[in-house]
Design an enzyme around this catalytic site. Structure first.
Site, short mmCIF file in Angstrom:
data_model
loop_
_atom_site.label_atom_id
_atom_site.label_comp_id
_atom_site.label_asym_id
_atom_site.label_seq_id
_atom_site.Cartn_x
_atom_site.Cartn_y
_atom_site.Cartn_z
N CYS A 134 21.33 13.63 73.96
CA CYS A 134 22.66 14.10 74.29
C CYS A 134 22.51 15.14 75.38
O CYS A 134 21.55 15.07 76.16
CB CYS A 134 23.37 14.65 73.04
SG CYS A 134 22.45 15.95 72.20
N HIS A 157 -16.83 -1.85 72.11
CA HIS A 157 -17.40 -3.12 72.56
C HIS A 157 -18.90 -3.11 72.23
O HIS A 157 -19.69 -2.48 72.92
CB HIS A 157 -17.18 -3.30 74.06
CG HIS A 157 -17.44 -4.68 74.56
ND1 HIS A 157 -18.72 -5.21 74.72
CD2 HIS A 157 -16.58 -5.67 74.94
CE1 HIS A 157 -18.63 -6.43 75.19
NE2 HIS A 157 -17.34 -6.74 75.33
#
Length: 623
Positions: free
Chosen positions: A26, A546
């Site tokens: 707002c 990984h």
């Protein structure tokens, strides 16, 4: 602090982007809908530099920013990767929310997008009244008539505009709902009502009404369309949905709106207006003193949204509203108190420019910067604000001032208190009230509410300590996922990792074939070849582990992953195993990159891992 960093810190402190289902703003606040409000740390959020306060109300987690809220909001939605008002996920926390809270949340979401043009239209209407009263314009002139049409169009066609907004809030077809709204103000429909025609629909009598400027009928109609649309989409074949679903909605929802929703909501609206104004009419002076005095407290706890339906409904059903007159007085009391602090503060005081800016903001109708930045921290000026607001409310009650058009707050609201019939005692009383509230607050604060910079020096020390706490509290950390020797990511024998194309990070040459969770979070993806795991922390860090280089070619043989997609993990938990010697025997490098794949969303990433690291050690610090 720049706006992007502020947005990041707020997001981290409320539980990360995965905890946000919706965000709006707002004039001064970021309004979040959270999956789980317990994941948000209110104390941390409050201490962030740039945040004025935090409150929870109406099912929303509200972070008060002040005038800069729109800029922070832009950065926030960019980080979230959404468009304004877009729902991130449909899943929300299963918390018990009252019907009242759900209604206020919905109503606020509908009204907020319209507030700007609504206030502008109200100001223009008020100015036209002033210009005609002062004989600057004739109401027969072309300038007046065109501007009058422009200012009145929104109010006349309010069901169309509000219907579109309501449909967006309820996630249904906005064009269908807007069309239903257009039907409610269709010239022939209004003509039937004005002529007193008796009409029936398949034998059911139609209670005609004038729905121009109405609010609740179209909102309820939008809710009905949202329910019916889901069912019709199941019934209508795919090839016919584009036209078929809207057709069914129009032939069902519009008659139901006219036959039932409209008359019932109009009646209930009149009851609501009568109840609110009945309370006011019992003793307008007492009502003015109480509401004007405590209004800023109501704003602070976030319950001011509950007054919006009453104010708008009064304007729609009666053409005027007495409630907002009392509330507006409090705004000028805030402006006076904050200006009192600004005048009393020393020239070189840090608080002086803040108070000056906050006073101007309050005069323009935005009080949060003054309330949260000046009055609440200093305490005594806030008490002076309550006293001055009550005095202003007393005057409003005596003169029985009312508002005729919503025209925003602060000085912009003044034209809205001018009657379409011209200036009268109620408007004069309103001017006296806001002037009194402003001057009383200023004088009381200057004389009794602020002692030079004593309070400020204490506040500065406290703020300095709190900023340090915030910096530490919102910092994100990644623990080492694999025991072994740490090497820079730039030394990894793989161009994708070493060039940091995938993101910043580090690599580990493992001495143990175990993978540990580097933080609390969620398993995003276990690759089908089991050589890599994608994770997301509860604070928004996306990370990939990984195991080895080019080990995708091993088709999962030396790997044993102990978690699955979507599973929640805790820091230090064993999430995978791998055979170091087996990988080496196949001729592959076991060096394991640990990469933060969303590195560009953070302001700084520091690799702090020691050369020989273990799973309980912090490897990365992120802000």
């Amino acid at each position: 602090m720049d706006n992007r960093n502020l947005a990041k810190k707020i997001l981290a402190a409320i539980g990360g982007k995965e905890n946000v289902t919706k965000v709006q703003h707002c004039m001064t606040r970021l309004r979040f809908r959270l999956k789980n409000s317990s994941n948000a740390n209110k104390e941390i959020v409050k201490k962030i530099d740039g945040v004025m306060g935090v409150t929870e109300a109406g099912g929303q987690y509200q972070v008060i920013i002040g005038n800069n809220v729109s800029n922070v909001y832009k950065e926030l939605v960019d980080i979230l990767g959404i468009s304004p008002e877009q729902v991130v996920e449909e899943v929300e926390e299963k918390e018990k929310r009252s019907l009242f809270n759900r209604f206020i949340t919905m109503f606020t979401g509908i009204i907020v997008p319209v507030l700007g043009v609504l206030a502008a239209s109200g100001v223009l209407k008020g100015l036209l009244v002033i210009f005609t009263q002062l004989n600057i314009l004739s109401n027969e002139s072309g300038i007046y008539q065109l501007l009058h049409i422009g200012s009145d169009a929104l109010f006349y066609f309010f069901p169309i505009i509000l219907g579109f907004s309501a449909a967006n809030q309820l996630k249904t077809n906005p064009y269908v709902v807007a069309t239903i709204g257009a039907g409610l103000v269709y010239p022939d429909f209004i003509a039937l009502y004005n002529e007193g025609v008796q009409l029936d629909f398949i034998g059911i009598p139609v209670l005609l009404a004038n729905y121009t400027q109405s609010i609740f009928p179209i909102i309820v109609a939008a809710w009905l369309v949202s329910l019916l649309e889901k069912q019709f989409k199941k019934l209508v074949p795919e090839a016919l949905k584009l036209m078929g679903v809207p057709f069914l909605l129009l032939v069902t929802a519009f008659p139901i709106t006219v036959l039932a929703i409209g008359p019932v909501t109009i009646y209930l609206s009149q009851l609501l207006a009568s109840g609110a104004n009945g309370l006011y009419s019992l003793n307008p002076i007492v009502a003015g003193v109480l509401l004007s005095g405590i209004w800023q407290l109501i704003v602070m706890v976030g319950l001011h949204g509950a007054f919006i339906p009453i104010i708008f409904n009064n304007l729609a059903t009666m053409g005027y509203d007495p409630i907002n007159a009392m509330l507006t007085v409090s705004v000028f009391a805030v402006a006076g108190s904050v200006l009192g602090v600004a005048l009393k503060a020393k020239k070189k005081s840090q608080i002086k420019p803040v108070a000056n800016a906050s006073a101007l903001s309050a005069i323009l109708g935005v009080t949060e910067p003054g309330v949260y930045g000046i009055l609440v921290p200093l305490k005594k000026p806030f008490i002076m604000t309550v006293i001055a607001g009550s005095i202003g409310g007393l005057i409003v009650g005596i003169f029985e001032s009312v508002q005729y058009n919503f025209a925003g707050m602060g000085i912009f609201s003044i034209p809205g208190f001018i009657s379409p019939d011209g200036i009268h005692s109620g408007f004069i009383g309103f001017l006296i009230a806001i002037t009194a509230a402003f001057l009383v607050a200023l004088i009381l604060t200057y004389l009794f509410g602020y002692k030079e910079d004593i309070e400020l020096s204490k506040q500065s020390i406290k703020q300095s300590n709190e900023e340090k706490e915030v910096k530490q509290a919102v910092e994100k950390v990644v623990y080492n996922p694999i025991n072994g020797k740490v090497i820079p990511i730039s030394e990894v024998n793989d161009g994708v990792f070493s060039s940091e194309t995938m993101g910043k990070g580090f690599a580990v040459v493992p001495n143990e074939g175990v993978v540990y969770a580097p933080f609390d979070g969620t398993v995003v993806n276990v690759f089908h070849t089991k050589h890599a795991i994608g994770l997301l922390s509860n604070t928004g860090v996306e990370l990939i582990i990984h195991i080895g280089l080019n080990t995708v070619e091993l088709n999962g043989e030396p790997f044993n992953i102990l978690v699955k997609d979507g599973e929640q993990i805790k820091q230090g938990q064993k999430i995978g195993e791998f055979d170091i010697e087996g990988i080496k025997a196949k001729g592959y490098d076991v060096t394991t990159p640990v990469v933060i794949t969303n590195s560009n969303t953070f302001s700084s990433i520091s690799i702090v891992a020691t050369e020989e690291t273990k799973e309980k050690e912090i490897s990365v610090r992120i802000q």
